[in-house]
Motif scaffolding. Structure first.
Motif, PDB file in Angstrom:
ATOM      1  N   ALA A 392      37.055  61.816  48.082  1.00 24.84           N
ATOM      2  CA  ALA A 392      38.046  62.338  47.845  1.00 24.84           C
ATOM      3  C   ALA A 392      38.316  63.972  47.678  1.00 24.84           C
ATOM      4  O   ALA A 392      39.338  64.374  47.923  1.00 24.84           O
ATOM      5  N   LEU A 393      37.032  64.457  47.412  1.00 24.45           N
ATOM      6  CA  LEU A 393      36.858  65.850  47.557  1.00 24.45           C
ATOM      7  C   LEU A 393      37.286  66.587  49.042  1.00 24.45           C
ATOM      8  O   LEU A 393      38.137  67.381  49.203  1.00 24.45           O
ATOM      9  N   ILE A 394      36.803  65.674  50.046  1.00 21.28           N
ATOM     10  CA  ILE A 394      37.068  66.225  51.244  1.00 21.28           C
ATOM     11  C   ILE A 394      38.679  65.946  51.702  1.00 21.28           C
ATOM     12  O   ILE A 394      39.045  66.810  52.227  1.00 21.28           O
ATOM     13  N   LEU A 395      39.130  64.886  51.202  1.00 30.01           N
ATOM     14  CA  LEU A 395      40.317  64.345  51.487  1.00 30.01           C
ATOM     15  C   LEU A 395      41.338  65.603  50.872  1.00 30.01           C
ATOM     16  O   LEU A 395      42.395  65.985  51.475  1.00 30.01           O
ATOM     17  N   ARG A 396      41.122  65.912  49.628  1.00 31.61           N
ATOM     18  CA  ARG A 396      42.104  67.056  49.229  1.00 31.61           C
ATOM     19  C   ARG A 396      41.718  68.602  49.696  1.00 31.61           C
ATOM     20  O   ARG A 396      42.399  69.297  49.530  1.00 31.61           O
ATOM     21  N   GLY A 397      40.526  68.673  50.131  1.00 31.62           N
ATOM     22  CA  GLY A 397      39.956  69.860  50.550  1.00 31.62           C
ATOM     23  C   GLY A 397      40.802  70.577  51.842  1.00 31.62           C
ATOM     24  O   GLY A 397      41.106  71.708  51.801  1.00 31.62           O
TER      25      GLY A 397
ATOM     26  N   GLU B  11      36.694  65.139  34.832  1.00 33.48           N
ATOM     27  CA  GLU B  11      36.799  66.772  34.869  1.00 33.48           C
ATOM     28  C   GLU B  11      36.352  67.206  35.940  1.00 33.48           C
ATOM     29  O   GLU B  11      35.541  66.822  36.590  1.00 33.48           O
ATOM     30  N   TYR B  12      36.970  68.455  36.217  1.00 31.79           N
ATOM     31  CA  TYR B  12      36.421  69.152  37.511  1.00 31.79           C
ATOM     32  C   TYR B  12      35.733  70.273  37.205  1.00 31.79           C
ATOM     33  O   TYR B  12      36.257  71.070  36.043  1.00 31.79           O
ATOM     34  N   ALA B  13      34.905  71.002  37.669  1.00 24.92           N
ATOM     35  CA  ALA B  13      34.141  72.059  37.737  1.00 24.92           C
ATOM     36  C   ALA B  13      34.936  73.154  38.409  1.00 24.92           C
ATOM     37  O   ALA B  13      35.333  72.614  39.421  1.00 24.92           O
ATOM     38  N   THR B  23      39.895  69.552  32.588  1.00 26.19           N
ATOM     39  CA  THR B  23      40.055  68.084  32.409  1.00 26.19           C
ATOM     40  C   THR B  23      41.474  67.576  33.176  1.00 26.19           C
ATOM     41  O   THR B  23      42.374  67.881  32.709  1.00 26.19           O
ATOM     42  N   ALA B  24      41.238  66.924  34.239  1.00 21.05           N
ATOM     43  CA  ALA B  24      42.468  66.609  35.017  1.00 21.05           C
ATOM     44  C   ALA B  24      42.912  65.142  34.561  1.00 21.05           C
ATOM     45  O   ALA B  24      43.981  64.928  34.720  1.00 21.05           O
ATOM     46  N   LEU B  25      42.031  64.373  34.003  1.00 20.41           N
ATOM     47  CA  LEU B  25      42.516  63.112  33.440  1.00 20.41           C
ATOM     48  C   LEU B  25      41.942  62.981  32.167  1.00 20.41           C
ATOM     49  O   LEU B  25      40.533  62.875  32.098  1.00 20.41           O
ATOM     50  N   GLY B  42      55.286  62.135  38.339  1.00 26.70           N
ATOM     51  CA  GLY B  42      54.804  63.264  37.872  1.00 26.70           C
ATOM     52  C   GLY B  42      54.884  64.698  38.754  1.00 26.70           C
ATOM     53  O   GLY B  42      54.694  64.339  39.929  1.00 26.70           O
ATOM     54  N   ARG B  43      54.682  65.537  37.912  1.00 27.59           N
ATOM     55  CA  ARG B  43      54.783  66.897  38.552  1.00 27.59           C
ATOM     56  C   ARG B  43      53.306  66.978  39.326  1.00 27.59           C
ATOM     57  O   ARG B  43      52.227  66.500  39.220  1.00 27.59           O
ATOM     58  N   SER B  44      53.359  68.028  40.025  1.00 23.89           N
ATOM     59  CA  SER B  44      52.421  68.487  40.988  1.00 23.89           C
ATOM     60  C   SER B  44      51.362  68.918  40.130  1.00 23.89           C
ATOM     61  O   SER B  44      51.546  69.587  39.147  1.00 23.89           O
ATOM     62  N   GLY B  45      50.310  68.444  40.426  1.00 21.91           N
ATOM     63  CA  GLY B  45      48.642  69.000  39.423  1.00 21.91           C
ATOM     64  C   GLY B  45      48.571  68.058  38.346  1.00 21.91           C
ATOM     65  O   GLY B  45      47.849  68.424  37.532  1.00 21.91           O
ATOM     66  N   PRO B  93      45.657  57.423  51.685  1.00 26.63           N
ATOM     67  CA  PRO B  93      45.585  58.857  51.065  1.00 26.63           C
ATOM     68  C   PRO B  93      46.308  59.849  51.208  1.00 26.63           C
ATOM     69  O   PRO B  93      47.281  59.590  52.310  1.00 26.63           O
ATOM     70  N   GLN B  94      46.589  60.898  50.629  1.00 22.33           N
ATOM     71  CA  GLN B  94      47.596  61.886  50.654  1.00 22.33           C
ATOM     72  C   GLN B  94      47.182  62.734  51.889  1.00 22.33           C
ATOM     73  O   GLN B  94      45.975  62.737  52.214  1.00 22.33           O
ATOM     74  N   GLY B  95      48.053  63.167  52.717  1.00 20.88           N
ATOM     75  CA  GLY B  95      47.639  63.707  53.770  1.00 20.88           C
ATOM     76  C   GLY B  95      47.686  63.150  55.105  1.00 20.88           C
ATOM     77  O   GLY B  95      47.718  61.782  55.061  1.00 20.88           O
ATOM     78  N   THR B 202      54.368  59.035  43.867  1.00 21.82           N
ATOM     79  CA  THR B 202      55.491  59.416  44.694  1.00 21.82           C
ATOM     80  C   THR B 202      56.153  60.405  43.681  1.00 21.82           C
ATOM     81  O   THR B 202      56.281  60.449  42.506  1.00 21.82           O
ATOM     82  N   HIS B 203      57.087  61.354  44.326  1.00 21.90           N
ATOM     83  CA  HIS B 203      58.011  62.359  43.837  1.00 21.90           C
ATOM     84  C   HIS B 203      59.368  61.877  44.071  1.00 21.90           C
ATOM     85  O   HIS B 203      60.267  62.387  43.568  1.00 21.90           O
ATOM     86  N   GLU B 204      59.481  60.885  44.956  1.00 22.64           N
ATOM     87  CA  GLU B 204      60.782  60.236  45.406  1.00 22.64           C
ATOM     88  C   GLU B 204      61.479  59.383  44.091  1.00 22.64           C
ATOM     89  O   GLU B 204      60.760  58.407  43.789  1.00 22.64           O
TER      90      GLU B 204
HETATM   91  N1  LIG Z   1      37.965  69.332  43.254  1.00 20.50           N
HETATM   92  C1  LIG Z   1      38.899  69.675  42.211  1.00 20.50           C
HETATM   93  N2  LIG Z   1      38.174  70.966  41.511  1.00 20.50           N
HETATM   94  C2  LIG Z   1      38.711  71.583  40.681  1.00 20.50           C
HETATM   95  N3  LIG Z   1      39.824  71.293  40.101  1.00 20.50           N
HETATM   96  C3  LIG Z   1      40.755  70.231  41.027  1.00 20.50           C
HETATM   97  C4  LIG Z   1      39.957  69.464  41.851  1.00 20.50           C
HETATM   98  N4  LIG Z   1      40.824  68.445  42.183  1.00 20.50           N
HETATM   99  C5  LIG Z   1      41.884  68.541  41.578  1.00 20.50           C
HETATM  100  N5  LIG Z   1      41.776  69.497  40.757  1.00 20.50           N
HETATM  101  C6  LIG Z   1      42.806  69.814  39.824  1.00 20.50           C
HETATM  102  O1  LIG Z   1      43.083  68.875  38.846  1.00 20.50           O
HETATM  103  C7  LIG Z   1      44.416  68.527  38.920  1.00 20.50           C
HETATM  104  C8  LIG Z   1      45.062  67.411  39.222  1.00 20.50           C
HETATM  105  O2  LIG Z   1      44.939  67.177  40.406  1.00 20.50           O
HETATM  106  P1  LIG Z   1      45.640  66.135  41.327  1.00 20.50           P
HETATM  107  O3  LIG Z   1      45.312  66.395  42.784  1.00 20.50           O
HETATM  108  O4  LIG Z   1      45.089  64.790  40.634  1.00 20.50           O
HETATM  109  O5  LIG Z   1      47.293  66.413  41.255  1.00 20.50           O
HETATM  110  P2  LIG Z   1      48.204  65.582  41.630  1.00 20.50           P
HETATM  111  O6  LIG Z   1      49.195  65.034  40.463  1.00 20.50           O
HETATM  112  O7  LIG Z   1      47.981  64.572  42.740  1.00 20.50           O
HETATM  113  O8  LIG Z   1      49.452  66.620  42.259  1.00 20.50           O
HETATM  114  P3  LIG Z   1      50.215  66.537  43.743  1.00 20.50           P
HETATM  115  O9  LIG Z   1      51.489  65.958  43.331  1.00 20.50           O
HETATM  116  O10 LIG Z   1      50.346  68.103  44.055  1.00 20.50           O
HETATM  117  O11 LIG Z   1      49.415  65.839  44.664  1.00 20.50           O
HETATM  118  C9  LIG Z   1      45.008  69.850  39.366  1.00 20.50           C
HETATM  119  O12 LIG Z   1      45.437  70.981  38.476  1.00 20.50           O
HETATM  120  C10 LIG Z   1      44.159  70.409  40.244  1.00 20.50           C
HETATM  121  O13 LIG Z   1      44.194  71.786  40.467  1.00 20.50           O
END
Ligand SMILES: Nc1ncnc2c1ncn2[C@@H]1O[C@H](COP(=O)(O)OP(=O)(O)OP(=O)(O)O)[C@@H](O)[C@H]1O
Ligand SMILES: [Mg+2]
Lengths: 400, 224
Positions: A392-397, B11-13, B23-25, B42-45, B93-95, B202-204
């Motif tokens: 997942a990290l590579i994919l978002r990287g 949680e992400y470091a 804490t992302a989730l 949901g919003r970006s991030g 996956p995204q992208g 989705t954002h759609e």
């Molecule tokens: N590897 C990482 N290291 C640190 N922070 C991260 C990492 N991956 C995601 N985050 C943070 O976690 C939060 C959620 O990220 P996530 O990619 O799940 O968002 P999202 O809802 O999918 O956004 P988007 O709609 O832009 O795709 C973001 O604030 C992001 O900055």
């Protein structure tokens, strides 16, 4: 439908693949070429040792300075020195002398009397123990008066007639290559060489210092008897037999084996340096090639490729390029050494004899294996590093 | 096959900033039902991709479990998890996600060829999917020659080709025009109709029309 991802990846990036092939080719070229060189030098030296085949060589005292013993005996430069047969008898009577045989040297010249300027070495078939075993390998028959055996480098063939000091000699055999200076010499029996010596004397071409040509000896070769050390016998002869110099043959070739060791050490260091460099570059190349595709690898993980599967794909890529490269490099090394061996021989100034076909094959196979293993290991390391990162990290990287 | 998350948290470091953990989730309990298309907005991030990647077993959670049917994803070895994902979970996956050394059709067949081979039946299914997604004409060319929207549809075909029981799509309509967005939504809806548990991030806003269930993510917290 099946898919070989490794093969497809290589095909899709011809430039990257070509670079990897060239790199592995260079690696195997150095390892195979270098090893062949070193082992040819070793084979050459042991061939020279076998040719000398005696513990002690006794020569007239003045030979050490006059004609330079080593120049004649080791380098095969045409030359001669003589002593009276009574010396031989004296030496033979000393305690500790086991096998003993006399040799006779004569240099032919390039003037009208002789076909070619070479060193002619006469031996006594009755007692000889150094030259005969070696001639036996190429020629089984006895040497009739007037028969000669030629070294491998000479431009003469069985049945040819060569003339020395007006005497016609028949080429009875041509020896196998030895890689030593003996390849350019002519061998004959004691009767024939005495005839040649007498004939050269008639033509006023050699200086015998008043010795009867029927009773001259150039060198005496000795193996010590059981229970006697080489030093013991050598000192005994030097002290009790006048006007001769006994030398240990091992010492005579010490100079050659020293510079051989030096040369093979140098080649060893060069091989090691190329390897360290090559391994670093291979590792870099694979790391780069994997990094460049880290997103593709992450996608494969998403589809269900395990870490092992990814490693297998990258290692297979390394194996395919490695096999190509190592094949090319090893082939080039074999062709190169075969093609330039005379030049190498001359350049190194050392006895040089290619090892047997079996050994050459072994060297080639081992070099290919070494390069394959190195390349695959480099690939495995880079694949392992990438597959440890969370997909997942590579994919978002890098959202490509 | 339904999916259940229990106490799932991530949680992400963070390399910079005041707090070195983010804490992302926040811990959440969640079930992805079979035979339904669940749309997550949901919003970006806000943490949508984080949740989806955890459900796909593409990264380890800080805490909690994910069950796919009866299988605890994070109790599996890498090899077992990979095999499980290959057989049961389709992920978009995204992208961009193309393998550029393979043709479009070969990309779509990868879920088969990665572990075995693709024969007549599988190839026919892949071609039918390309047809349905309107890129049948591109089957034999390289992904390098495709537009962003075409690449996306290729990725969708690849995720659908093994008819997975679970389908996780992260913004599958991001690069698509209205017509193609509708095509993709219909394809996901059809998969749900065939019994799969489908999650679409989705954002759609138009996606609501196809959804059996709507969820919203906000600051790492999921709400109905
Ligand atoms: N590897 C990482 N290291 C640190 N922070 C991260 C990492 N991956 C995601 N985050 C943070 O976690 C939060 C959620 O990220 P996530 O990619 O799940 O968002 P999202 O809802 O999918 O956004 P988007 O709609 O832009 O795709 C973001 O604030 C992001 O900055
Ligand atoms: Mg996201």
């Amino acid at each position: 439908m099946k898919q070989n991802l490794a093969y497809r990846n290589l095909k899709a990036k011809p430039v990257r693949t070509a670079i990897l092939v060239v790199l592995t080719a260079l690696l195997s070229l150095t390892v195979c070429g270098g090893t062949l060189l070193v082992s040819s030098l070793r084979t050459g030296l042991s061939s020279l040792e076998a040719r000398l085949g005696a513990d002690i060589m006794v020569v007239p005292y003045e030979a050490k300075t006059k004609s330079n013993l080593e120049s004649v005996v080791l380098q095969g430069n045409p030359g001669y020195f003589y002593m009276d047969m009574s010396r031989y008898e004296k030496i033979a009577s000393r305690e500790g002398v086991g096998q003993i045989s006399a040799q006779f040297f004569l240099a032919s010249t390039s003037s009208g009397c002789c076909s070619i300027p070479v060193q002619i070495i006469g031996f006594d078939p009755e007692t000889d123990f150094t030259i005969t075993p070696w001639i036996r390998r190429s020629y089984g028959g006895a040497l009739e008066p007037g028969d000669i055996v030629v070294g491998n480098d000479l431009n003469a063939f069985v049945g040819d007639t060569l003339t020395f000091y007006g005497v016609d000699c028949r080429v009875a055999a041509k020896l196998d290559k030895t890689g030593t200076y003996y390849d350019a010499a002519v061998f004959t029996s004691v009767e024939t060489i005495q005839q040649l010596i007498a004939s050269s004397l008639d033509k006023g071409m050699n200086d015998f210092a008043g010795i009867d040509p029927e009773r001259v000896v150039s060198a005496v070769l000795i193996n010590t008897a059981d229970g006697y050390s080489i030093e013991e016998v050598l000192n005994d002869i030097n002290i009790h037999v006048k006007k001769v110099k006994a030398v240990q043959t091992k010492e005579m070739i010490a100079g050659i084996s020293d510079s051989l060791r030096g040369t093979s050490d140098l080649i060893g260091v060069l091989i090691a340096a190329v390897w360290v460099l090559g391994l670093v570059i291979l590792l870099l190349a694979f790391t780069m090639s994997v990094n460049e595709r880290r997103r593709e690898f992450a996608v494969l993980r998403v589809i269900g490729a395990s870490q092992g599967k990814l490693a297998a794909v990258v290692m297979q890529e390394a194996m395919l390029t490695g096999l190509c490269g190592a094949g090319i490099g090893t082939g080039l090394a074999l062709i190169g050494v075969a093609a330039f061996r005379s030049a190498l021989e001359a350049q190194l100034g050392l006895p040089f004899l290619l090892p047997g076909a079996g050994r050459i094959c072994l060297i080639a196979v081992l070099s290919i294996l070494a390069v394959l293993i190195a390349g695959t290991a480099a690939a495995a390391v880079s694949a392992y590093r990438i597959s440890r990162i969370d997909t997942a990290l590579i994919l978002r990287g890098d959202n490509g | 096959m339904k999916m259940t998350a229990q106490g799932l948290t991530k949680e992400y470091a963070r390399k910079s900033g005041n707090a070195n953990r983010f804490t992302a989730l926040h811990p959440l309990d969640f079930t992805l039902e079979t035979g339904a298309l669940t749309v997550l907005m949901g919003r970006s991030g806000s943490g949508k991709s984080t949740l989806l990647n955890l459900l796909a077993g593409l990264m380890r959670p800080t805490g909690g479990t994910v069950l796919a049917g009866e299988t605890d994803l994070f109790a599996l070895s890498d090899r077992e998890l990979s095999a499980f994902r290959n057989a049961h979970i389709g992920v978009i996956p995204q992208g961009q996600t193309a393998i550029y050394s393979l043709s479009v059709l070969e990309n779509v067949l990868l879920p088969y060829t990665l572990t075995g081979s693709a024969e007549g039946e599988e190839i026919a299914r892949a071609k039918a999917l390309l047809e349905r997604l309107d890129i049948a004409g591109l089957a034999d060319i390289s992904p390098a020659d495709l537009s962003g929207g075409e690449l996306r549809r290729m990725a969708i075909a690849r995720a659908l080709v093994r008819q997975p029981e679970i389908l996780l799509a992260d913004e599958p309509t991001a690069d698509l025009d209205d017509e193609n967005t509708a095509t993709v939504c219909k394809a996901l809806q059809a998969a749900a109709g065939a019994g799969a548990a489908v999650l679409m991030v989705t954002h759609e806003s138009g996606a609501e029309a196809y959804a059996d269930r709507m969820l919203t993510m906000q600051g790492g917290v999921l709400s109905e």
